[in-house]
Scaffold this motif. Structure first.
Motif, PDB file in Angstrom:
ATOM      1  N   ASP A 226       0.829  -1.205   0.000  1.00 25.22           N
ATOM      2  CA  ASP A 226       0.000   0.000   0.000  1.00 25.22           C
ATOM      3  C   ASP A 226       0.865   1.257   0.000  1.00 25.22           C
ATOM      4  O   ASP A 226       0.531   2.255  -0.647  1.00 25.22           O
ATOM      5  CB  ASP A 226      -0.935   0.013   1.211  1.00 25.22           C
ATOM      6  N   MET A 227       1.992   1.205   0.718  1.00 25.98           N
ATOM      7  CA  MET A 227       2.875   2.374   0.755  1.00 25.98           C
ATOM      8  C   MET A 227       3.517   2.589  -0.609  1.00 25.98           C
ATOM      9  O   MET A 227       3.630   3.739  -1.076  1.00 25.98           O
ATOM     10  CB  MET A 227       3.957   2.178   1.826  1.00 25.98           C
ATOM     11  N   ILE A 228       3.933   1.535  -1.248  1.00 25.58           N
ATOM     12  CA  ILE A 228       4.507   1.645  -2.590  1.00 25.58           C
ATOM     13  C   ILE A 228       3.476   2.224  -3.558  1.00 25.58           C
ATOM     14  O   ILE A 228       3.800   3.076  -4.397  1.00 25.58           O
ATOM     15  CB  ILE A 228       5.010   0.264  -3.071  1.00 25.58           C
ATOM     16  N   ARG A 229       2.228   1.787  -3.453  1.00 23.08           N
ATOM     17  CA  ARG A 229       1.173   2.316  -4.312  1.00 23.08           C
ATOM     18  C   ARG A 229       0.994   3.822  -4.100  1.00 23.08           C
ATOM     19  O   ARG A 229       0.858   4.586  -5.059  1.00 23.08           O
ATOM     20  CB  ARG A 229      -0.143   1.584  -4.029  1.00 23.08           C
ATOM     21  N   LYS A 230       1.010   4.271  -2.850  1.00 21.29           N
ATOM     22  CA  LYS A 230       0.874   5.702  -2.548  1.00 21.29           C
ATOM     23  C   LYS A 230       2.012   6.501  -3.182  1.00 21.29           C
ATOM     24  O   LYS A 230       1.804   7.582  -3.750  1.00 21.29           O
ATOM     25  CB  LYS A 230       0.865   5.923  -1.038  1.00 21.29           C
ATOM     26  N   ILE A 231       3.231   5.977  -3.094  1.00 20.31           N
ATOM     27  CA  ILE A 231       4.385   6.672  -3.668  1.00 20.31           C
ATOM     28  C   ILE A 231       4.257   6.749  -5.186  1.00 20.31           C
ATOM     29  O   ILE A 231       4.480   7.803  -5.795  1.00 20.31           O
ATOM     30  CB  ILE A 231       5.695   5.962  -3.277  1.00 20.31           C
ATOM     31  N   ASN A 232       3.894   5.636  -5.796  1.00 22.40           N
ATOM     32  CA  ASN A 232       3.753   5.614  -7.257  1.00 22.40           C
ATOM     33  C   ASN A 232       2.656   6.567  -7.720  1.00 22.40           C
ATOM     34  O   ASN A 232       2.802   7.250  -8.745  1.00 22.40           O
ATOM     35  CB  ASN A 232       3.459   4.190  -7.736  1.00 22.40           C
ATOM     36  N   GLU A 233       1.560   6.620  -6.988  1.00 22.76           N
ATOM     37  CA  GLU A 233       0.451   7.505  -7.366  1.00 22.76           C
ATOM     38  C   GLU A 233       0.867   8.974  -7.267  1.00 22.76           C
ATOM     39  O   GLU A 233       0.362   9.809  -8.024  1.00 22.76           O
ATOM     40  CB  GLU A 233      -0.760   7.241  -6.469  1.00 22.76           C
ATOM     41  N   LEU A 234       1.774   9.282  -6.351  1.00 26.92           N
ATOM     42  CA  LEU A 234       2.231  10.661  -6.215  1.00 26.92           C
ATOM     43  C   LEU A 234       3.034  11.091  -7.437  1.00 26.92           C
ATOM     44  O   LEU A 234       3.008  12.252  -7.850  1.00 26.92           O
ATOM     45  CB  LEU A 234       3.064  10.810  -4.936  1.00 26.92           C
ATOM     46  N   GLY A 235       3.781  10.154  -8.014  1.00 26.63           N
ATOM     47  CA  GLY A 235       4.481  10.411  -9.265  1.00 26.63           C
ATOM     48  C   GLY A 235       5.631  11.383  -9.176  1.00 26.63           C
ATOM     49  O   GLY A 235       5.927  12.085 -10.144  1.00 26.63           O
ATOM     50  N   GLN A 236       6.314  11.416  -8.038  1.00 24.62           N
ATOM     51  CA  GLN A 236       7.443  12.332  -7.870  1.00 24.62           C
ATOM     52  C   GLN A 236       8.662  11.574  -7.366  1.00 24.62           C
ATOM     53  O   GLN A 236       8.546  10.497  -6.771  1.00 24.62           O
ATOM     54  CB  GLN A 236       7.090  13.435  -6.866  1.00 24.62           C
TER      55      GLN A 236
END
Length: 237
Positions: free
Chosen positions: A146-156
């Motif tokens: 879930d944390m990896i998904r949040k980071i990827n969604e941020l796109g930075q």
């Protein structure tokens, strides 16, 4: 303004004294000794080496959680005891915010990760600009996926740090789709100096509490509590 910083939330134990715009003394160890053995002697040492008596302190900043349940309790008991004895306020610095503040000035976003076991991490996403910490995603206990998904969604671009990184490094390499890097070794773990400096800023913003009122923020129940609840459910069937 003179502040004592304490962080015993993880494997690292750390104590520091900050006076106005100077970190006067810091003592940090990561040698697997229990914090009950090390924390008070470390505080005594930074007090002695800084030349700033405990009675001169304006406040005590403490890493307030999440983290190791035992470590947080030791830090909380120490901070509360000192605060009550010295009659000074406590400043609760969320553990992940203190950890992120280690990388003040770093480009991109900062994602501290603490190993919470069972494929979970304590984590959040932050940015530091002009010495001010901006919370993009507040600290939480969640799965590493879930944390990896949040980071990827941020796109930075993101810089990761904390003891959860080596535990999940292979998964980060496989699943992160954004540009990322690990913090250098000397900045990758908790620091009481960061807690003290951030605590000084929070104190100036009125974010303080009495020593009697302070409670750690565990974010989730302890393993013993979870096991007791599971046993009670089994007995009730």
């Amino acid at each position: 303004m003179k502040i004592l910083g304490i962080d015993s939330s993880g494997l690292v134990a750390s104590a520091a004294i900050c006076s106005d715009d100077t970190v006067v003394a810091e003592f940090t160890v990561n040698n697997k000794q229990t914090h009950s053995q090390t924390l008070l002697p470390m505080i005594a040492q930074v007090v002695e080496m800084s030349g700033i008596a405990l009675e001169e302190l304006d406040a005590i900043a403490v890493a307030s959680g999440p983290g190791s349940f035992t470590g947080l309790r030791i830090g909380a008991a120490t901070a509360k005891g000192l605060g009550l004895a010295l009659k000074v306020p406590l400043v609760a610095v969320p553990t992940l915010e203190g950890l992120a503040y280690r990388l003040a000035g770093m480009d991109g976003v900062i994602c501290p990760m603490m190993d919470a076991r069972r494929s979970q991490v304590y984590s959040g996403i932050y940015r530091v600009s002009d010495q001010k910490l901006d919370v993009i995603c507040a600290q939480d206990a969640l799965s590493i996926q879930d944390m990896i998904r949040k980071i990827n969604e941020l796109g930075q671009k993101v810089t990761v740090l904390g003891d959860g990184v080596p535990v999940h490094r292979d998964l980060l390499k496989e699943q992160l789709t954004v540009e990322w890097q690990e913090a250098p070794m000397h900045l990758s773990r908790q620091s009481a100096a960061a807690v003290a400096v951030l605590g000084q800023r929070y104190l100036s913003e009125g974010k303080e509490q009495t020593a009697a009122a302070f409670r750690p923020d565990y974010l989730r129940k302890s393993q013993a509590e979870r096991e007791r609840e599971a046993a009670q459910k089994m007995l009730s069937k």
